[in-house]
Design an enzyme around this catalytic site. Sequence first.
Site, short mmCIF file in Angstrom:
data_model
loop_
_atom_site.label_atom_id
_atom_site.label_comp_id
_atom_site.label_asym_id
_atom_site.label_seq_id
_atom_site.Cartn_x
_atom_site.Cartn_y
_atom_site.Cartn_z
N ASP A 57 0.83 -1.20 0.00
CA ASP A 57 0.00 0.00 0.00
C ASP A 57 0.87 1.26 0.00
O ASP A 57 1.93 1.30 0.62
CB ASP A 57 -0.90 -0.01 1.24
CG ASP A 57 -1.71 1.26 1.37
OD1 ASP A 57 -2.60 1.47 0.53
OD2 ASP A 57 -1.44 2.04 2.31
N GLU A 79 1.03 -0.45 -5.22
CA GLU A 79 0.02 0.59 -5.42
C GLU A 79 0.80 1.89 -5.64
O GLU A 79 1.25 2.53 -4.71
CB GLU A 79 -0.89 0.70 -4.20
CG GLU A 79 -2.07 1.64 -4.45
CD GLU A 79 -2.54 2.36 -3.21
OE1 GLU A 79 -3.72 2.74 -3.17
OE2 GLU A 79 -1.74 2.56 -2.28
#
Length: 672
Positions: A328, A382
Site C-alpha cells: 500500500d 500501489e
Amino acid sequence: MPPTLKLINTDPLLENYQLKIEGRKIAAEQKERELLQGSDSLTDFANGYLFFGLHLTDYGWILREWAPHATQIYLVGELNNWQDSDEFAFTRKEHGVWELALAAEVLHHGDLYRLSVYWESGHGHRLPAYVTRVVQDLETLVFSAQVWQPKTNFIWRNTGRISKQKSPLIYEAHVGMATEEEKVGSFNEFRHNVLPRIRKAGYNTIQLMAVQEHPYYGSFGYHVSNYFAVSSRFGTPTDLKALIDEAHGMGMRVIIDLVHSHSVKNENEGLGNFDGSGHQYFHEGARRNHQAWDSLCFDYGKNEVLHFLLSNIKYWMSEFHCDGFRFDGVTSMLYLNHGLNCDFISYDMYFDGKQDEDAIVYLALANKLMKQINPNSISIAEEMSGYPGLAAPIPDGGLGFDYRLAMGIPDYWIKLIKDVKEEDWRVGDIFFALSNKRVEEKTISYAESHDQALVGDKTIIFRLIDKAIYWNMHKGSQCIEVERGIALYKMIRLITIASSGGAYLNFMGNEFGHPEWIDFPRQGNNWSYKYARRQWSLADNKELRFESLNNFDQAMIQLIDNKIELNKSLPESILQDETHKVLAFYRDNLLFVFNFNPTVSCFDYEIPVRPGKYKLILSSDAEVFGGFGRVDASQLYYSKTSFPMAKIQMLSLYVPSRCALVFESIPSKRVI
C-alpha cells in the site's frame, strides 16, 4: 559510458539518469551487505519475530523488546492486577534491547497483558511491537496483548506452495464486510460462505484487506497499529490459517494488503511513542507526520526499522503461508513530499533528489526477500507516479515488483462516463488508455476497486444506472437506463480485462453490480453496518438482473483464465473504426470485437483478421447475461479474401450496438 542495465536499454530516455539508477542499485546491495553481517541471506536476517515478542521455550517464557529510549519496562496484566512490580521488571541488554524471563506456569493461553514503559519524562502502557495477538475490551474499548499459545499447533493440510500460475485474476475482499448481516464478518464465515463463491467465479488469487490489526475499523485496515497481529475483529490467527489453507486447497493464492508506507499515530495501541522518544521507528521533525493521512512516516534509514519491516514480510509468508502482498501507498514512500500535488510530467521528477532513497532501498530489499522465501510469490505496488523500473527486475535496475496497479484506468472510466457523452466516446482513445504501459513492467488492470465504492464516490454501475438500480433490476421490468447501464457495464469490464497489461482485479460484489456504496460504522451514520456488508442474495436471486451480471463475470473470468496468458501476451489492435465506434483486437488466439455505438448495429461488417475459421465463445448480448440474444452463438465464421494466400483476410460479422463479442480462432486444416 554505454548503458549497462537492461532497464536503460529498454527505455533510452533513461540514459541521462544512468548514474542515479545504478547508484540506487548499488545502495541496495551495500545496505544488504551491511544488514547481513554474517547471515547468509535476507531470509536469515529477517527473523526478528522469532527473537522479539513473547515466546514459550523449553526453559519458560521469554519476552524481548527494542526500546532504546526507555529507562524501565514492566510486564503488567491479569497475572499481577496490572500493577508494576520488580518481579516482572525487564532487564536492559545491549543495543536498547529489554528482556524478561518467566517460568512456564506464570502465563497461560488467553491471558491479557501490556507493557508498562518508563522514560525520562514520562510513562505509558504499550503493546509489544512484535505482538501477535491483540484484543479489545468491548466495554472500555482498551486494547491489550493476549497470550496466544494453543495446546495444539495448526496443521496445514495443503503445504505445497501454489505454483506460478497463469495471470493473477484477483478477487479483492474485506472479510469484515463479506457478510450480508449487519455486523463484522469473521474468517470462518468467509471460509465457509465466500471462498466457494470465489472459486466458482474462477478467480485464482484472493487479496485480503485489513488483516493487520488496526484500532479504527473504518480505516479499511490502512491505519495499522500492530504489524504482526491478525485483526481480532475477524477471528483468531488459527482461523486465518484455516482460511488460507482451504483457499490453497481450492488452488487459489492468498495475498494480503501490507501497510509499510505509514503507521497509525495511536500511542497506547501502536508504535507512535513506544519508548517515549517519538522517533524510535519514525522520522524526527517535519518528516514524522504524513500531512495527508494523519499518520506517522517510517524512517527507512534505520537498520532496526528495516529489520522490523523485513521480518514482518517473512512472518506473514512463513507463519501464515501468504503468497505475496499488495504494498500500500508506494508512491508515498518513494517521494519526500509523498507524491502530493505532483503531475509527474518529466523524468526529472523521478531523479531530482526529492526521492526517499532509503525507502527505495527498502522496497528493493523487500522484493528480494520475498523471492528468497518463495520464488513464486507475487508483489504488487500501489503506485501512481509512473516511477520507471518499479516493476522491473532488480538486476535490470528496477525495484523488483511483479506488478504495478494500473491506477489510471478507474480514473479514466470515471472521467469518460461522467464527462463525455456516450456518442462521443472514441474507441481508439479507449484502447490506448487501457493498453498503454511501460515496456518493462506488468500491470494489473481494473475498472474499479474498493476505492471507487467508498461513500462519497460512485461505482461504475451506479454512475451508469443511478437510482434506477433500486427499482428496475427485475428481469421482467423495462427500463432504458438499466438496459443501457448493464450493456456498458459488461463491455467495460470485458475490455478492461482483455486489454490488461498482465493481470486483473475485481472488488467483491462488483462482479454482480453491487448496488450500494461502502460506509463503515461511524458517528455520522449512527454506527450502522448497513453499508459495510455485501448483499450476496441479490446475485443468487434468479429474478434479478444482478444474477445475469454475475453469470457474465463468471463466464468472462473463466474464459480469460482458460484461454489467455495475460502476463505473457499483449493486445494486438486490428481495427479502430471511429465512425461506427467498432474496436477489434487479438489477444493470443482470441478475437475481441466491441461495438460502442449506442444505437447503430453493424450488419455484414468486415474486420481484417488472420486466416481461418472462427467460433463465437462469448457474447455480452446473450440472454443469460441480461442481453437481447441478437447473435447466433452456434454459427461458425470463415475468413475470406479476394486473392489466394493473403495473410490478412476479412471476417464478415453482425455486431449489435452496445455489444462485445469474443471469437476463438480455429486454424483451417491445409488441403494437399
